[in-house]
Design a protein around this motif. Structure first.
Motif, PDB file in Angstrom:
ATOM      1  N   MET A 102       0.812  -1.220   0.000  1.00 66.47           N
ATOM      2  CA  MET A 102       0.000   0.000   0.000  1.00 66.47           C
ATOM      3  C   MET A 102       0.845   1.270   0.000  1.00 66.47           C
ATOM      4  SD  MET A 102      -3.066  -1.288   2.580  1.00 66.47           S
ATOM      5  CE  MET A 102      -3.987   0.262   2.537  1.00 66.47           C
ATOM      6  N   ALA A 103       2.121   1.147   0.313  1.00 68.17           N
ATOM      7  CA  ALA A 103       3.022   2.298   0.233  1.00 68.17           C
ATOM      8  C   ALA A 103       3.316   2.676  -1.218  1.00 68.17           C
ATOM      9  CB  ALA A 103       4.334   2.005   0.962  1.00 68.17           C
ATOM     10  N   ARG A 104       2.993   1.763  -2.154  1.00 63.43           N
ATOM     11  CA  ARG A 104       3.264   2.003  -3.579  1.00 63.43           C
ATOM     12  C   ARG A 104       2.004   1.682  -4.397  1.00 63.43           C
ATOM     13  NH1 ARG A 104       7.014  -0.880  -0.963  1.00 63.43           N
ATOM     14  NH2 ARG A 104       9.196  -0.185  -0.925  1.00 63.43           N
ATOM     15  N   PRO A 105       0.889   2.321  -4.132  1.00 65.61           N
ATOM     16  CA  PRO A 105      -0.342   1.987  -4.852  1.00 65.61           C
ATOM     17  C   PRO A 105      -0.192   2.210  -6.357  1.00 65.61           C
ATOM     18  CG  PRO A 105      -0.595   4.063  -3.670  1.00 65.61           C
ATOM     19  CD  PRO A 105       0.689   3.457  -3.205  1.00 65.61           C
ATOM     20  N   GLY A 106      -0.673   1.230  -7.123  1.00 62.95           N
ATOM     21  CA  GLY A 106      -0.589   1.333  -8.574  1.00 62.95           C
ATOM     22  C   GLY A 106       0.746   0.917  -9.152  1.00 62.95           C
ATOM     23  N   GLN A 107       1.711   0.562  -8.281  1.00 63.74           N
ATOM     24  CA  GLN A 107       3.034   0.159  -8.754  1.00 63.74           C
ATOM     25  C   GLN A 107       3.255  -1.334  -8.519  1.00 63.74           C
ATOM     26  OE1 GLN A 107       6.264   2.612  -7.236  1.00 63.74           O
ATOM     27  NE2 GLN A 107       4.874   4.355  -6.940  1.00 63.74           N
ATOM     28  N   ASN A 108       4.080  -1.941  -9.366  1.00 67.99           N
ATOM     29  CA  ASN A 108       4.453  -3.335  -9.162  1.00 67.99           C
ATOM     30  C   ASN A 108       5.497  -3.427  -8.053  1.00 67.99           C
ATOM     31  OD1 ASN A 108       2.780  -3.968 -11.263  1.00 67.99           O
ATOM     32  ND2 ASN A 108       4.384  -4.337 -12.752  1.00 67.99           N
ATOM     33  N   VAL A 109       5.213  -4.233  -7.064  1.00 66.38           N
ATOM     34  CA  VAL A 109       6.139  -4.467  -5.950  1.00 66.38           C
ATOM     35  C   VAL A 109       6.681  -5.881  -6.106  1.00 66.38           C
ATOM     36  CG1 VAL A 109       6.378  -4.593  -3.444  1.00 66.38           C
ATOM     37  CG2 VAL A 109       4.825  -2.914  -4.466  1.00 66.38           C
ATOM     38  N   THR A 110       7.993  -6.021  -6.126  1.00 66.04           N
ATOM     39  CA  THR A 110       8.590  -7.328  -6.375  1.00 66.04           C
ATOM     40  C   THR A 110       8.436  -8.248  -5.171  1.00 66.04           C
ATOM     41  OG1 THR A 110      10.778  -6.724  -5.550  1.00 66.04           O
ATOM     42  CG2 THR A 110      10.304  -6.236  -7.870  1.00 66.04           C
ATOM     43  N   ARG A 111       8.532  -9.529  -5.445  1.00 62.74           N
ATOM     44  CA  ARG A 111       8.491 -10.513  -4.369  1.00 62.74           C
ATOM     45  C   ARG A 111       9.651 -10.279  -3.407  1.00 62.74           C
ATOM     46  NH1 ARG A 111       5.088 -14.913  -5.796  1.00 62.74           N
ATOM     47  NH2 ARG A 111       6.226 -16.321  -4.419  1.00 62.74           N
ATOM     48  N   ARG A 112      10.800  -9.898  -3.923  1.00 61.89           N
ATOM     49  CA  ARG A 112      11.952  -9.615  -3.060  1.00 61.89           C
ATOM     50  C   ARG A 112      11.632  -8.495  -2.085  1.00 61.89           C
ATOM     51  NH1 ARG A 112      17.640  -9.986  -2.962  1.00 61.89           N
ATOM     52  NH2 ARG A 112      17.681 -11.146  -4.920  1.00 61.89           N
ATOM     53  N   GLN A 113      10.979  -7.436  -2.568  1.00 58.33           N
ATOM     54  CA  GLN A 113      10.627  -6.313  -1.687  1.00 58.33           C
ATOM     55  C   GLN A 113       9.678  -6.757  -0.584  1.00 58.33           C
ATOM     56  OE1 GLN A 113       9.418  -3.782  -5.086  1.00 58.33           O
ATOM     57  NE2 GLN A 113      10.661  -2.162  -4.181  1.00 58.33           N
ATOM     58  N   VAL A 114       8.730  -7.617  -0.920  1.00 58.99           N
ATOM     59  CA  VAL A 114       7.785  -8.090   0.096  1.00 58.99           C
ATOM     60  C   VAL A 114       8.497  -8.952   1.130  1.00 58.99           C
ATOM     61  CG1 VAL A 114       5.691  -9.424   0.512  1.00 58.99           C
ATOM     62  CG2 VAL A 114       5.856  -7.990  -1.531  1.00 58.99           C
ATOM     63  N   VAL A 115       9.342  -9.870   0.658  1.00 57.13           N
ATOM     64  CA  VAL A 115      10.068 -10.747   1.571  1.00 57.13           C
ATOM     65  C   VAL A 115      10.965  -9.936   2.497  1.00 57.13           C
ATOM     66  CG1 VAL A 115      11.855 -12.526   1.704  1.00 57.13           C
ATOM     67  CG2 VAL A 115       9.978 -12.768   0.063  1.00 57.13           C
ATOM     68  N   GLU A 116      11.663  -8.949   1.956  1.00 61.38           N
ATOM     69  CA  GLU A 116      12.550  -8.126   2.782  1.00 61.38           C
ATOM     70  C   GLU A 116      11.755  -7.265   3.761  1.00 61.38           C
ATOM     71  OE1 GLU A 116      15.003  -6.106  -0.051  1.00 61.38           O
ATOM     72  OE2 GLU A 116      16.320  -7.841  -0.352  1.00 61.38           O
ATOM     73  N   ALA A 117      10.527  -6.873   3.373  1.00 57.74           N
ATOM     74  CA  ALA A 117       9.672  -6.130   4.297  1.00 57.74           C
ATOM     75  C   ALA A 117       9.277  -6.990   5.489  1.00 57.74           C
ATOM     76  CB  ALA A 117       8.424  -5.629   3.573  1.00 57.74           C
ATOM     77  N   LEU A 118       9.283  -8.300   5.288  1.00 51.60           N
ATOM     78  CA  LEU A 118       8.987  -9.235   6.376  1.00 51.60           C
ATOM     79  C   LEU A 118      10.213  -9.499   7.248  1.00 51.60           C
ATOM     80  CD1 LEU A 118       6.815 -11.821   4.406  1.00 51.60           C
ATOM     81  CD2 LEU A 118       6.022 -10.293   6.220  1.00 51.60           C
ATOM     82  N   GLY A 119      11.348  -8.887   6.878  1.00 49.25           N
ATOM     83  CA  GLY A 119      12.571  -9.058   7.648  1.00 49.25           C
ATOM     84  C   GLY A 119      13.307 -10.349   7.353  1.00 49.25           C
ATOM     85  N   ALA A 120      13.059 -10.930   6.174  1.00 50.20           N
ATOM     86  CA  ALA A 120      13.681 -12.201   5.808  1.00 50.20           C
ATOM     87  C   ALA A 120      14.661 -11.994   4.659  1.00 50.20           C
ATOM     88  CB  ALA A 120      12.604 -13.213   5.404  1.00 50.20           C
ATOM     89  N   GLN A 121      15.520 -12.982   4.472  1.00 54.76           N
ATOM     90  CA  GLN A 121      16.468 -12.982   3.364  1.00 54.76           C
ATOM     91  C   GLN A 121      15.806 -13.627   2.147  1.00 54.76           C
ATOM     92  OE1 GLN A 121      19.552 -11.600   3.271  1.00 54.76           O
ATOM     93  NE2 GLN A 121      19.165 -10.815   5.358  1.00 54.76           N
ATOM     94  N   TYR A 122      15.782 -12.901   1.045  1.00 54.23           N
ATOM     95  CA  TYR A 122      15.038 -13.362  -0.130  1.00 54.23           C
ATOM     96  C   TYR A 122      15.522 -14.718  -0.630  1.00 54.23           C
ATOM     97  CZ  TYR A 122      13.119 -13.474  -4.849  1.00 54.23           C
ATOM     98  OH  TYR A 122      12.464 -13.847  -5.996  1.00 54.23           O
ATOM     99  N   LEU A 123      16.839 -14.910  -0.728  1.00 54.98           N
ATOM    100  CA  LEU A 123      17.369 -16.145  -1.293  1.00 54.98           C
ATOM    101  C   LEU A 123      17.137 -17.349  -0.388  1.00 54.98           C
ATOM    102  CD1 LEU A 123      20.738 -14.867  -2.825  1.00 54.98           C
ATOM    103  CD2 LEU A 123      18.555 -15.291  -3.982  1.00 54.98           C
ATOM    104  N   ASP A 124      16.929 -17.106   0.897  1.00 52.69           N
ATOM    105  CA  ASP A 124      16.686 -18.202   1.837  1.00 52.69           C
ATOM    106  C   ASP A 124      15.206 -18.440   2.098  1.00 52.69           C
ATOM    107  OD1 ASP A 124      19.446 -18.445   2.120  1.00 52.69           O
ATOM    108  OD2 ASP A 124      19.501 -17.037   3.808  1.00 52.69           O
ATOM    109  N   TYR A 125      14.366 -17.583   1.534  1.00 56.10           N
ATOM    110  CA  TYR A 125      12.941 -17.623   1.857  1.00 56.10           C
ATOM    111  C   TYR A 125      12.206 -18.598   0.932  1.00 56.10           C
ATOM    112  CZ  TYR A 125       8.529 -15.656   3.606  1.00 56.10           C
ATOM    113  OH  TYR A 125       7.308 -15.471   4.207  1.00 56.10           O
ATOM    114  N   ASP A 126      11.389 -19.451   1.505  1.00 55.70           N
ATOM    115  CA  ASP A 126      10.589 -20.395   0.728  1.00 55.70           C
ATOM    116  C   ASP A 126       9.447 -19.616   0.065  1.00 55.70           C
ATOM    117  OD1 ASP A 126       9.015 -22.382  -0.334  1.00 55.70           O
ATOM    118  OD2 ASP A 126       8.926 -23.597   1.493  1.00 55.70           O
ATOM    119  N   GLN A 127       9.497 -19.520  -1.252  1.00 55.70           N
ATOM    120  CA  GLN A 127       8.513 -18.714  -1.970  1.00 55.70           C
ATOM    121  C   GLN A 127       7.079 -19.226  -1.781  1.00 55.70           C
ATOM    122  OE1 GLN A 127       9.227 -15.773  -3.806  1.00 55.70           O
ATOM    123  NE2 GLN A 127      11.054 -16.068  -2.554  1.00 55.70           N
TER     124      GLN A 127
END
Length: 232
Positions: A165-190
């Motif tokens: 919601m901080a970027r309405p109308g914009q594409n937010v990558t899966r990496r950005q969402v995972v990092e917002a959760l405080g996790a490491q993208y490459l180690d995160y189970d998609q």
């Protein structure tokens, strides 16, 4: 977005089709029985329908016949495992606009829907006005939904929504969402992210009766497409 009412009793296929429709930018209402359809169908809102034939409480062909007899202006696509020529002829004669077998490629379903939208001259709902703002309140962790009950959120759900919601109308990558959760993208189970997004959509829908305005951007991430505000 255009609303699509999807009537399919097989749970896995219903979920897959619902997610596919969301990816295409539609707002699906996914139902499993004729009884649900009769209860949830809104003629002024649902101008597109995808209907299975074999249902637990009756036949989808009879539903199509009733809709046409009532003069409902809904575009209908049959999506059925019953794909003989006789089945297709009967479905079209009773009022279906298109008849696809379940072995059809989903791209064919997407193209058929797009053609139906053009032929019916349907126009997506106008962009959300200021009064239709979705408000995320991070203090008590609740989502204020226009015209619907407020929905309490878990910490994880609140963090995901804040990122989107901080970027309405914009594409937010899966990496950005995972990092917002405080996790490491490459180690995160998609699959965890997919499951969380599915549960979040279901929770918002079940508690508010509204479709969460988040579109899945295939192979990329997500987009929150309504007017949004975040309060600390």
């Amino acid at each position: 977005m255009l609303d699509v009412i999807l009537l399919e009793d097989e749970p896995v296929l219903r979920q897959e089709l619902g997610e596919f429709l969301e990816e295409l930018g539609y707002a699906p209402v996914c139902l499993s029985s004729l009884e649900e359809f009769e209860r949830r169908f809104e003629p002024g809102r649902h101008r597109l329908a995808i209907i299975d034939i074999g249902l637990p409480d009756g036949c989808g062909l009879e539903l199509i016949r009733r809709l046409r007899t009532a003069g409902e202006p809904v575009g209908i696509i049959v999506f059925s495992a019953r794909g003989t020529s006789a089945d297709k002829v009967l479905g079209l004669e009773l009022g279906a606009d298109h008849y696809l077998g379940k072995n059809a490629d989903l791209d064919v379903l997407a193209a058929t829907l797009a053609a139906l939208v053009r032929s019916l001259a349907l126009v997506p709902a106008a962009p959300a006005e200021e009064s239709s703002c979705w408000v995320l309140d991070m203090g008590p962790r609740v989502l204020h939904i226009p015209g619907a009950p407020t929905v309490p959120l878990s910490q994880q759900d609140a963090l995901v929504l804040r990122c989107l919601m901080a970027r309405p109308g914009q594409n937010v990558t899966r990496r950005q969402v995972v990092e917002a959760l405080g996790a490491q993208y490459l180690d995160y189970d998609q699959r965890r992210l997919d499951t969380q997004m599915l549960r979040l959509r279901r929770r918002i829908g079940s508690l508010s009766g509204r479709t969460l305005p988040v579109k899945t951007v295939r192979n990329t991430g997500y987009c929150f497409y309504a007017h949004a505000e975040i309060r600390a």
